[in-house]
Structure formats: structure tokens, C-alpha cells
Enzyme design. Structure first.
Site, PDB file in Angstrom:
ATOM      1  N   ASP A 179      43.413  47.046  27.932  1.00 44.11           N
ATOM      2  CA  ASP A 179      43.342  47.726  26.641  1.00 44.11           C
ATOM      3  C   ASP A 179      44.697  47.714  25.936  1.00 44.11           C
ATOM      4  O   ASP A 179      45.718  47.344  26.524  1.00 44.11           O
ATOM      5  CB  ASP A 179      42.885  49.169  26.831  1.00 44.11           C
ATOM      6  CG  ASP A 179      41.438  49.273  27.297  1.00 44.11           C
ATOM      7  OD1 ASP A 179      40.652  48.358  26.976  1.00 44.11           O
ATOM      8  OD2 ASP A 179      41.096  50.258  27.974  1.00 44.11           O
TER       9      ASP A 179
ATOM     10  N   TYR B  88      45.522  48.025  40.491  1.00 52.58           N
ATOM     11  CA  TYR B  88      46.191  48.652  39.352  1.00 52.58           C
ATOM     12  C   TYR B  88      47.201  49.678  39.842  1.00 52.58           C
ATOM     13  O   TYR B  88      47.046  50.264  40.925  1.00 52.58           O
ATOM     14  CB  TYR B  88      45.178  49.367  38.451  1.00 52.58           C
ATOM     15  CG  TYR B  88      44.423  48.460  37.515  1.00 52.58           C
ATOM     16  CD1 TYR B  88      44.884  48.213  36.223  1.00 52.58           C
ATOM     17  CD2 TYR B  88      43.236  47.858  37.911  1.00 52.58           C
ATOM     18  CE1 TYR B  88      44.188  47.386  35.354  1.00 52.58           C
ATOM     19  CE2 TYR B  88      42.523  47.024  37.051  1.00 52.58           C
ATOM     20  CZ  TYR B  88      43.007  46.800  35.765  1.00 52.58           C
ATOM     21  OH  TYR B  88      42.313  45.972  34.917  1.00 52.58           O
TER      22      TYR B  88
END
Length: 249
Positions: A52, A110
Site C-alpha cells: 500500500d 513482514y
């Protein structure tokens, strides 16, 4: 046709995410512009996942097919010479024609960074907090996420019809100097899922809700049951692993 796989590192601060969008600066858009200059024809780049706006990548894996190619070391050098300062190619290899950066990925890693110190330089890489969080609460909340579960409550795009089942292999917090790092490893992630998880756990560590509320949040499958999403600038796509291991490893 040659199917090429690359590892990209990028600073997401000035990008509107990975995916190409009209009149927006995106990582995919910038990268494909350079490829078109090199090859003289438009080429589409596939990523292991779409990051994003504001999210960074240390090891984003992409692939594209080209009608011809130069030696890989020369291509590597040429791309890094053409790309803007906030994108770099770390590795290139040629893979089988059927390889797909997204569909063949097996595990994605992540990191989310939190800083307890205010740093004007580097502020775009961590979520700054004045007060320390309760580490025991964070670790307790993280344990509830491990396994194969429906993560609808942590998906911001509620209109998406995709499968919401993800398998989380590991999930834990680590203390570092003047802050924390959250590590999570899974087979796949939904849109803004990691940021939604981090924001919810931070609320728990601040005493807004108990860590034991995590199973209920998962069970109701409703985004409104979870907390606010953490800001994007603390999130990094660390690496992606395939059946043959880590590219370049």
C-alpha cells in the site's frame, strides 16, 4: 521469451503503493517505464504482493517476460542506473516460463517497526510512540494469530470477494534499542492486514482491550470489531520464499 525474476528494495514514502494507477506515482509504474525504455515495448511486471501507499520493501519479488535480454549483470547495472533513488534492484535471475511471482510464493515475511524515540531523520520508517507498550500483552495477543484462520476482521477492503483464509506460521514481537519490531510470517496476507493487526495489538498493549479479545475478533469476521490500522510507514515487506527457497540465497 525470457522470464526474469528480480528482488526489489524500495522506500514507499513517496509512492501511492505498488500497483500502477493513472496520474499517481507508483513502484510498478516507475519500474515499467524504465523497462519500456530498455526493451522498446511495454512490459507488465508481476509482484509477489501489492504494498500500500507508504509501505516499504526490503525484498519484493517480481517477474516479467521479455522478448530478448542482455546479460543479467548488464541488465542489473542498467536498471539501477535508470531507476529513481527510492527503487533498487538487488538480484536478477532467469526462471522457468511458468514462474509467477505471486502465485508461486509460499511464505511472505513482514516487519513492523515502532520507535520510542523521536527521530526527525528516519521518522518515515517507524511509528513513533511516547509511551512504552506492555510487551507481555503484545506477545500474548500475537499467539492467537498463529495457524490457519479467517482474517476478515483485519481486512480493510470488505468489498473484496477473495478468500480470507490465511495461514500464519510465526508471529512475535522483538525488543530493540529504543523500540520494538513485530515479525509475522504467513502464506498470504489480505489488504492492510498486517497494519490492522498491529493497530489492534497496540490498543491491547495500551489497556484499551484485553489480549484475550483476539479470538473473538477473529471469530466475528467483522472489521469493525478490530482496532484502527497502524500507519503505513512502519511496515516493511521483508522477503518472499518459494519452493526452491529464497531468490538469490
Amino acid at each position: 521469451m525470457h522470464n526474469l525474476r528480480l528482488i526489489l528494495e524500495y522506500d514507499g514514502t513517496d509512492f501511492q503503493g505498488w500497483q500502477q494507477q493513472p496520474d499517481q506515482r507508483t513502484v510498478q509504474g516507475e519500474f515499467q517505464k524504465r523497462l519500456e525504455r530498455l526493451y522498446g515495448t511495454p512490459l507488465r511486471v508481476i509482484a509477489s504482493g501489492r504494498t500500500d501507499a507508504g509501505v516499504h520493501a526490503l525484498g519484493q519479488v517480481v517477474n516479467f517476460t521479455a522478448p530478448h535480454t542482455m546479460p543479467l549483470d548488464r541488465l542489473h547495472q542498467a536498471l539501477n542506473g535508470m531507476l529513481p533513488p527510492d527503487i533498487a534492484v538487488g538480484f536478477i535471475d532467469e526462471v522457468a516460463p511458468e514462474f509467477h511471482a505471486r502465485f508461486n510464493a509460499r511464505r511472505r515475511f513482514y516487519q513492523y517497526h515502532i520507535s520510542y524515540q523521536k527521530h526527525p531523520i528516519g521518522r518515515q520508517y517507524a511509528w513513533y510512540m511516547r509511551r512504552q507498550l506492555d510487551m507481555n500483552t503484545l506477545q500474548q495477543a500475537a499467539k492467537y494469530l498463529i495457524g490457519c484462520k479467517d482474517f476478515t476482521s483485519f481486512c480493510v477492503a470488505a468489498y473484496e470477494k477473495e478468500n480470507r483464509i490465511c495461514e500464519i506460521f510465526s508471529c512475535q514481537w522483538e525488543t530493540k534499542q529504543h523500540g520494538l519490531v513485530f515479525h509475522i510470517e504467513g502464506n498470504r496476507f489480505l489488504r492492510a492486514m498486517v497494519r490492522s493487526i498491529v493497530g489492534t495489538m497496540v490498543e491491547m498493549a495500551r489497556g484499551v482491550r484485553p489480549a484475550t479479545d483476539m479470538p473473538r475478533i477473529l471469530e466475528v469476521q467483522n472489521r469493525q470489531a478490530a482496532g484502527e490500522s497502524a500507519p503505513p510507514h512502519g511496515l516493511f515487506l521483508e522477503k518472499v520464499i518459494y519452493d526452491e527457497g529464497l531468490p538469490g540465497g
